[in-house]
Structure formats: structure tokens, C-alpha cells
Design an enzyme around this catalytic site. Structure first.
Site, short mmCIF file in Angstrom:
data_model
loop_
_atom_site.label_atom_id
_atom_site.label_comp_id
_atom_site.label_asym_id
_atom_site.label_seq_id
_atom_site.Cartn_x
_atom_site.Cartn_y
_atom_site.Cartn_z
N LYS A 54 -2.71 4.38 12.32
CA LYS A 54 -3.14 4.79 13.66
C LYS A 54 -2.03 5.61 14.34
O LYS A 54 -2.28 6.68 14.89
CB LYS A 54 -3.48 3.55 14.50
N GLU A 97 -4.44 -22.85 -15.17
CA GLU A 97 -4.68 -21.40 -15.11
C GLU A 97 -5.67 -20.96 -16.18
O GLU A 97 -6.50 -20.07 -15.95
CB GLU A 97 -3.36 -20.62 -15.26
N1 LIG Z 1 -3.53 7.46 5.89
C1 LIG Z 1 -2.22 7.40 5.61
N2 LIG Z 1 -1.63 8.38 4.93
C2 LIG Z 1 -0.32 8.32 4.65
N3 LIG Z 1 0.48 7.32 5.00
C3 LIG Z 1 -0.05 6.30 5.67
C4 LIG Z 1 -1.43 6.29 6.02
N4 LIG Z 1 -1.66 5.16 6.70
C5 LIG Z 1 -0.52 4.50 6.81
N5 LIG Z 1 0.47 5.16 6.18
C6 LIG Z 1 1.85 4.73 6.06
O1 LIG Z 1 1.98 3.48 6.69
C7 LIG Z 1 2.97 3.54 7.73
C8 LIG Z 1 2.53 2.72 8.90
O2 LIG Z 1 1.42 3.30 9.50
P1 LIG Z 1 1.18 3.24 11.06
O3 LIG Z 1 2.40 2.80 11.76
O4 LIG Z 1 0.57 4.50 11.47
O5 LIG Z 1 0.14 2.08 11.12
P2 LIG Z 1 -0.62 1.49 12.37
O6 LIG Z 1 -2.05 1.51 12.04
O7 LIG Z 1 -0.17 2.16 13.59
O8 LIG Z 1 -0.11 0.01 12.31
P3 LIG Z 1 -0.06 -1.08 13.45
O9 LIG Z 1 -1.45 -1.41 13.81
O10 LIG Z 1 0.63 -2.21 12.80
O11 LIG Z 1 0.71 -0.45 14.56
C9 LIG Z 1 3.10 5.00 8.06
O12 LIG Z 1 4.37 5.29 8.49
C10 LIG Z 1 2.81 5.67 6.73
O13 LIG Z 1 3.96 5.74 5.94
ZN LIG Z 2 -5.80 -22.90 -9.13
#
Ligand SMILES: Nc1ncnc2c1ncn2[C@@H]1O[C@H](COP(=O)(O)OP(=O)(O)OP(=O)(O)O)[C@@H](O)[C@H]1O
Ligand SMILES: [Zn+2]
Length: 714
Positions: free
Chosen positions: A291, A511
Site C-alpha cells: 500500500k 509425520e
Molecule cells: N506489489 C509489490 N511489488 C513490489 N514490491 C512489493 C509489492 N508489495 C510489497 N512489496 C515489498 O514489500 C515492502 C513493504 O510494502 P509496503 O510497506 O508498501 O506494505 P504495506 O501494505 O504498506 O504494509 P503495512 O500494511 O504493513 O503498512 C515494500 O517495500 C516492497 O519491497
Molecule cells: Zn502433527
């Protein structure tokens, strides 16, 4: 010093004194009984109105001669004079406290023997009821002094001695009482004022030190800047390098948000048609789904400044701070416009106002209200877009989501296989890999990591590189990724945790029970690996399955998952006389699944298509169902679990030899892969349900083979 002069005015022969203590108000009161007169002394030992030594100053001035720089204003401008305040103060206090220093200190006894009894005393002064100075008729010493315990005692002694010496009443030694205060008593009233002025001066100096860019400065900035927004500003030229191409997957979300980009880039295009562009959008979705990244990319694409702030940063213990920070944030944004404000975790302030166990929270409400006011306050022509991120769009206040505020709702879900593949491609780019990134390689990693979010994928790629570095490898290979994935899913391998042979055997059979169930149940997910190496917090053994990206789960699938989960305990029962604690986690899963089937999914014929779920956020006033229904639910949950258990026991009893084979192999090798399983048991009798698995993980020859139908199901 001045005191002596005043006493000197009183001639010994003039005064016959009856000893009487002075009143507080008239400190210098002597009653002379010889004359019957009351003599009042002017208190001259310290008179603030009287300049004690004017000549001294004059002398000094003369010495130095006229000096134009000695004008008072010049002197004040020269801050060095401040350096002399404290030493001067200390010296004057010192002098004051030793003002009686000229008199020779002694004991009352010495005074009595050496001076009083010899008739050498001219007059006596009692200072502050505790110290006595006596003026002698001799020149050296002229004055002696001593402390007394009590005035009454001193007076009595003095009377007795003079009686003994036969001194007539009219010739007795005159005694005066004075109160001498220290310079402290004059300074003390001014001390709080001085401290206040000094403190204000210090604060002002600290604030002046604050750098012009608003950063840095003394610790006091933290106090003074409490109402300032903590938003971080990312500059469009230098800081925001993120573009839409860096955000992989989530194409629909990108498309939606693209509108904001075109608005910020060419506002005229909309304005000339009279269109109002939405003021804000809420980006909702599970943690780590990108996001923040998407919001940043929007700013990057539009080429505008990006103000990022977390909702929790508005929350302080001081009332009104949150609202003040919101105001500050928007006033900054107006100066920077066109720009994008991103409020992460907006639920910290935007929670529905009545919700929460404690009712409304005034401070949070004030902050939220301020946010609403600000959002209403800016016009479309301000060219500010407010984006907000949350994991809980459902609990947001309705006022936030109404049109005119955050009127767009963009939801970003966990990526599916294609999304994960694209995200892998982004995060594999900076790594030094064995081969260039192919579609196949990224697909394989994506297939291995169902349910991973973007953040998990980024973490996993980094973890793989770390593992490769730890192994001194030149490039990052597939095995490093596989290890990293396992580590992210199941935790760190704990080879140091040594199990006893008995325990190891139990874990192996447990397992093997799970694995055999999974192998012969049609709706079980493809098995990747079984291991009896302890991992993570408490797992002594584990099996890795690969569920596909499923959006619907059938009743039969549920049942098969329950049978698989029970396989561990049933295998223990079949192979050992005793059972262990190892199945606790399995039971938890089974119970959860059964509860879900009965209470939520309408999978019980007896209870019918009804949900018994309650919204835990709302207080429950009355029971939602009768005692009979309650009992029925209980029975149905038990029935579902029991049926699964019976099916599991039947299956494993039939496949007891296979369990044995797998358990033995596990004890020998500790880890079994899918290939090992095929070698031991033959191919799985069903076609794998997971397309991604088939596409990326099955060897080409297996992909062609149609497994023989008709093999035993549960
Ligand atoms: N669609 C995507 N493409 C590339 N990288 C991604 C994508 N989604 C997440 N990431 C990676 O994950 C990291 C964390 O994403 P981000 O901080 O935007 O998440 P968020 O949804 O804002 O999380 P939160 O809800 O915890 O704040 C980013 O810095 C990036 O490296
Ligand atoms: Zn088990």
C-alpha cells in the site's frame, strides 16, 4: 560593621539595662532603666536605601578616568559582564557571612573569666538571640564574640556575675539586642524571578540554535515542536524513485490510482469539464501488500512531493496535540501543493467513533474531526490528494469514507501466482543470480510460496542472498531460495535440539501418518517435503504442502484437511502403546475447521444454513441461540471431528505398511522429498489440483502422465 557604630553611640555610663529580649518588630530596642527612657536605634547595619560606600565608587571612577566605553549600554552590550554576576554574588555572600570576623571568637566561659570578671567589658550586643559581641575597654582586642545557647541563661549568668562583683545597678554593662539578617534574605525573594528570566533566556537561545531547515537543534525542540506534524517529506526530484513499474501485480489498484496521477499532472483537463476529482482514496489490504509502495509510486509518477505520516503519530497523551499535528500537516501540504499526503495506518485515528470497549475517546475524536475539517477545507483547486492505508477498512468511521473525503476505496489483496511471479521479478533484479531471471524461475519461486505478500517475497529474496553469503557462494542459487522459503514459513532449523531416539521415532511415525493421509486423499494439497528436523519455536517435525490460490473450498476439501491433520495422532495410536503431546497443534486446527463448518459455513444439515457468528466488537446483550441449539452445535462439531477421525483410522490401518516405510525412511534420512515419496509409494493416485504446482514444479515427464484413477480415497 555598621552595627558597631550604632552601639558606640550608647555610652556605657549612659545606660543601665534590664535585660529584655527585643520584639521582632522593634529589633533594636533598649530600655534604659537608669533614665527610664526608651532609646530607639536606627537599624543601620544594612540599609538598602543608603549607599554604603559612595566614596569607594567615586574613587574607582577617578582612578580609571573617564572612559566612553563605560557607558551603561556599552557595558550591557558586552556580555562578558554576565561572567561576573556569580563570582560577585559568591564573594558578597562570603563577606556578609564573615561580617563578624573582626571579633575574636571564644567561649562564654573564657569571656567570663578573662574579660567580664575583670571588668573589661564596655558594652554587649546580642545578635539574633544566639551570638554575643562584647566591646572591651582594651584596644587589642577591642571586640570579642561568642555564641550562646539561650538568652535567658546568658542574662542570668551576666546578672549573677555582676551581682557577685557588686556592680551597682546604674553602672551595669549595657546590653542591646539586634537582629542582623544576611544578604540572602534580601536576595531570596528575587530568586524565583531570576530563575524564570534565566530559564526563558535559555529556552530562547536553544530555539535560536534550531537550524533554519527545521531539523536539528537542542532537545527542547522536541517539547516546543510537539504540535508539529511528524510527516516525512519525500522530494520528487531526489527521494521518490519509485514508479509504477516497481509495483508488481495489483494492476487493478494501479489503474484506479492512475486517475490521481493524471489529475495531479494535468488538472486543467478535468477542471475545464467541471469535473471534481476525488480528494482521497483509502488503500486497504493485508500487511505488506504494497500500500505504501503504491502511494509512493503515485507521487513518483505524478512528479509531486510526497508527505508520509503514520496515523499513530497523531496520537499523543496530550490533548489537542493530534488535531494540531493534522492542521500542521495540511498547512505544509498547501505550501507544497500539488502534492500527495499519505496517512499510513489511518485506523489509529479513523476508527469508528463509538466503537471500542471504552466508548469514545475525546482526543482521538478531536484528531479525526480535525482531519475531516481539513479534508472538507481544501478545494479541488488546491491540488492535494490524500491517500490513506489501512489493514482494517471495515472499522473506519463512516464520515471518513463518505463522498468528498476518502471517496475511493482501493483494495489490494495478497498477490496470486502471477502477481507473486511479477513481484519476484522485481526483487530478483538486484541479486546476483546463477542464471538470468526467467519466467520459469520466478514462477517456480511463486509456486513455492503460496500466500506470500509482497513484503514476504522481498524478505525471502533478501534471506536467500544472506544464506548464499553465509555459504560463501559466488551467486544466489535455487537451493538458497528453497532454504530461505522454508525458513520464512517454518522458522529456523534447530539441529542443536537433540531428540532422544524414542522421541525421534514418535515424531517420524507421526509425520509419516500425516504424509500418508495427504498422499492418498484426493483433495489434499500436493506434498513438497516431510522433515523431522526440529524447526522454529516448537515444531519437532513438519510437512510442507502447496495449496494453490483457492477462493472456494469445498466441504470435501475441509474434511480431507481434517483427516490429514488427525493423521499424526492416529499413526501414533496404531504404532505405539502410548500417545504423546505432539498432536496438540493438530487438534487446534481440526477444532477450528469443524467450528467454522458448523457455525459459519452452514455445512451441517441439522443446523441448516445459518450463521452463529457474533460480531465481537459489539456488546452482546442477549444470547443468540437457545440451550437446545447450543447443544446441537456442540454435538455437530463433535460429530464432524469424530467422522474425520474414523475415516483417518480406517485409511491408516489399510496403509499401515506404507506408514512404516515412510517412517523408516524418515528415521534414516530425516528429510523426504516428493521424489522420495514417489519412489517409496509410487505416484500419487490423483491428479494434483494445484495448477501452479503442475506448471512450475512437476518435472515435464510427470506433467504428461495422467495418474491412474480409482485409487483409494478415504
Ligand atoms: N506489489 C509489490 N511489488 C513490489 N514490491 C512489493 C509489492 N508489495 C510489497 N512489496 C515489498 O514489500 C515492502 C513493504 O510494502 P509496503 O510497506 O508498501 O506494505 P504495506 O501494505 O504498506 O504494509 P503495512 O500494511 O504493513 O503498512 C515494500 O517495500 C516492497 O519491497
Ligand atoms: Zn502433527
Amino acid at each position: 560593621m555598621f552595627l558597631r557604630g550604632s552601639i558606640a553611640r550608647l555610652r556605657p555610663e549612659q545606660a543601665k539595662v534590664r535585660f529584655q529580649r527585643p520584639s521582632r518588630i522593634a529589633p533594636l530596642l533598649i530600655r534604659s532603666f537608669s533614665s527610664g527612657q526608651q532609646i530607639r536605634f536606627k537599624q543601620t547595619f544594612f540599609n538598602p536605601n543608603e549607599e554604603p560606600d559612595k566614596n569607594k565608587d567615586n574613587k574607582k571612577k577617578k582612578k580609571k578616568g573617564p572612559d566612553p566605553s563605560n557607558q551603561p549600554q556599552d557595558f550591557l552590550k558586552n556580555t562578558k559582564w554576565t561572567n561576573w554576576i556569580f563570582p560577585g554574588l559568591v564573594i558578597s555572600l562570603f563577606l556578609n557571612s564573615y561580617s563578624g570576623g573582626e571579633s575574636n571568637q571564644m567561649t562564654f566561659q573564657d569571656f567570663k573569666v578573662n574579660y567580664l570578671e575583670k571588668g573589661l567589658v564596655k558594652c554587649i550586643t546580642v545578635i539574633n538571640n544566639s551570638f554575643v559581641e562584647a566591646e572591651l575597654v582594651t584596644q587589642h582586642p577591642r571586640i570579642v564574640g561568642f555564641t550562646i545557647g539561650s538568652v535567658e541563661f546568658f542574662e542570668k549568668e551576666l546578672d549573677e556575675i555582676q551581682d557577685k562583683l557588686g556592680i551597682p545597678n546604674n553602672e551595669r554593662i549595657p546590653v542591646s539586642y539586634i537582629r542582623r539578617s544576611s544578604i540572602f534574605s534580601y536576595i531570596m525573594p528575587f530568586v524565583p524571578t531570576l530563575i524564570l528570566i534565566g530559564g526563558t533566556y535559555y529556552l530562547a537561545r536553544q530555539l535560536q540554535k534550531r537550524a533554519p531547515n527545521g531539523k536539528g537543534g537542542g532537545p527542547l525542540n522536541n517539547i516546543m515542536g510537539i504540535g508539529k506534524s511528524k510527516a516525512r517529506l519525500f522530494n520528487q526530484e531526489t527521494d521518490i524513485t519509485v514508479k509504477f513499474k516497481d509495483v508488481a501485480g495489483c494492476d487493478e489498484a494501479k489503474e484506479e490510482i492512475m486517475e490521481f496521477v493524471t489529475f495531479l499532472k494535468e488538472p486543467k483537463k478535468y477542471e475545464k469539464l467541471g469535473a471534481k476529482i476525488p480528494k482521497g482514496a483509502i488503500l486497504s489490504g493485508p500487511p505488506g501488500t504494497g500500500k505504501t509502495l503504491l502511494a509512493k509510486a503515485t507521487a513518483g509518477e505524478a512528479g509531486v512531493p510526497f508527505l508520509s505520516v503514520s496515523g499513530s503519530e497523531f496520537v499523543e497523551m496530550y490533548v489537542g496535540v493530534g488535531a494540531s499535528r493534522v492542521r500542521d500537516l495540511f498547512s505544509t501540504a498547501r505550501k507544497l501543493a500539488p502534492c500527495i499526503i499519505f496517512v499510513d495506518e489511518i485506523d489509529a485515528i479513523g476508527k469508528s467513533r463509538e466503537s471500542g470497549p471504552m466508548g469514545a475517546n475525546d482526543e482521538k475524536e478531536a484528531t479525526l474531526n480535525q482531519l475531516l475539517v481539513e479534508m472538507d477545507g481544501f478545494e479541488d483547486t488546491d491540488h492535494i490528494v490524500v491517500l490513506a492505508g489501512t489493514n482494517r477498512a471495515d472499522i473506519l468511521d463512516k464520515a471518513l469514507t463518505r463522498p468528498g473525503r476518502f471517496d475511493r476505496h482501493i483494495s489490494i489483496d495478497r498477490p496470486d501466482i502471477e502477481g507473486r511471479k511479477a513481484i519476484y521479478k522485481v526483487h530478483l533484479k538486484p541479486l546476483k543470480l546463477e542464471h538470468p531471471v526467467t519466467d520459469e524461475f520466478a514462477g517456480r519461486l511463486a509456486a513455492l510460496t503460496p500466500g506470500f505478500s509482497g513484503a514476504d517475497i522481498s524478505n525471502c529474496c533478501n534471506e536467500a542472498a544472506l544464506i548464499a553469503a553465509r555459504e560463501d557462494a559466488d551467486v544466489v542459487k535455487l537451493v538458497h531460495f528453497e532454504k530461505a522459503i522454508e525458513r520464512v514459513i517454518a522458522g529456523l532449523e534447530r539441529k542443536s535440539r537433540v531428540l532422544s531416539p524414542e522421541e525421534k521415532k514418535t515424531v517420524a511415525y507421526h509425520e509419516a501418518g500425516h504424509a500418508i493421509c495427504g498422499w492418498y486423499l484426493q483433495y489434499a494439497d500436493p506434498l513438497l517435503k516431510v522433515s523431522i528436523i526440529p524447526r522454529g519455536q516448537g515444531a519437532l517435525g513438519y510437512a510442507q504442502y502447496l495449496p494453490g490460490d483457492e477462493y472456494l473450498i469445498s466441504q470435501e476439501q475441509f474434511e480431507h484437511r481434517m483427516i490429514m491433520a488427525l493423521g499424526g495422532r492416529v499413526s501414533e495410536e496404531l504404532n505405539f502403546d502410548d500417545i504423546t503431546t505432539g498432536a496438540a497443534d493438530d487438534f487446534k486446527k481440526v477444532t477450528q475447521m469443524a467450528n467454522m463448518m458448523i457455525l459459519r459455513l452452514g455445512m451441517s444439515k441439522k443446523l441448516g444454513t445459518i450463521t452463529f457468528e457474533t460480531n465481537s466488537q459489539q456488546p452482546r446483550v442477549h444470547k443468540l441461540f437457545s440451550e437446545e441449539t447450543f447443544e446441537l452445535i456442540d454435538n455437530e462439531v463433535k460429530r464432524v471431528i469424530n467422522e474425520a477421525y474414523e475415516k483417518c483410522r480406517k485409511l491408516l490401518t489399510e496403509k499401515i505398511d506404507e506408514v512404516e516405510k515412510v517412517a523408516q525412511e524418515l528415521l534414516a534420512k530425516e528429510v523426504l522429498t516428493r521424489d522420495d515419496m514417489i519412489r517409496l509409494l509410487g505416484p500419487r493416485p490423483f491428479e494434483e489440483k494445484n495448477d501452479a504446482f503442475k506448471k512450475y514444479l512437476l518435472p515435464p515427464n510427470e506433467q504428461q502422465n495422467r495418474p491412474e484413477e480409482g485409487a483409494q480415497a478415504a
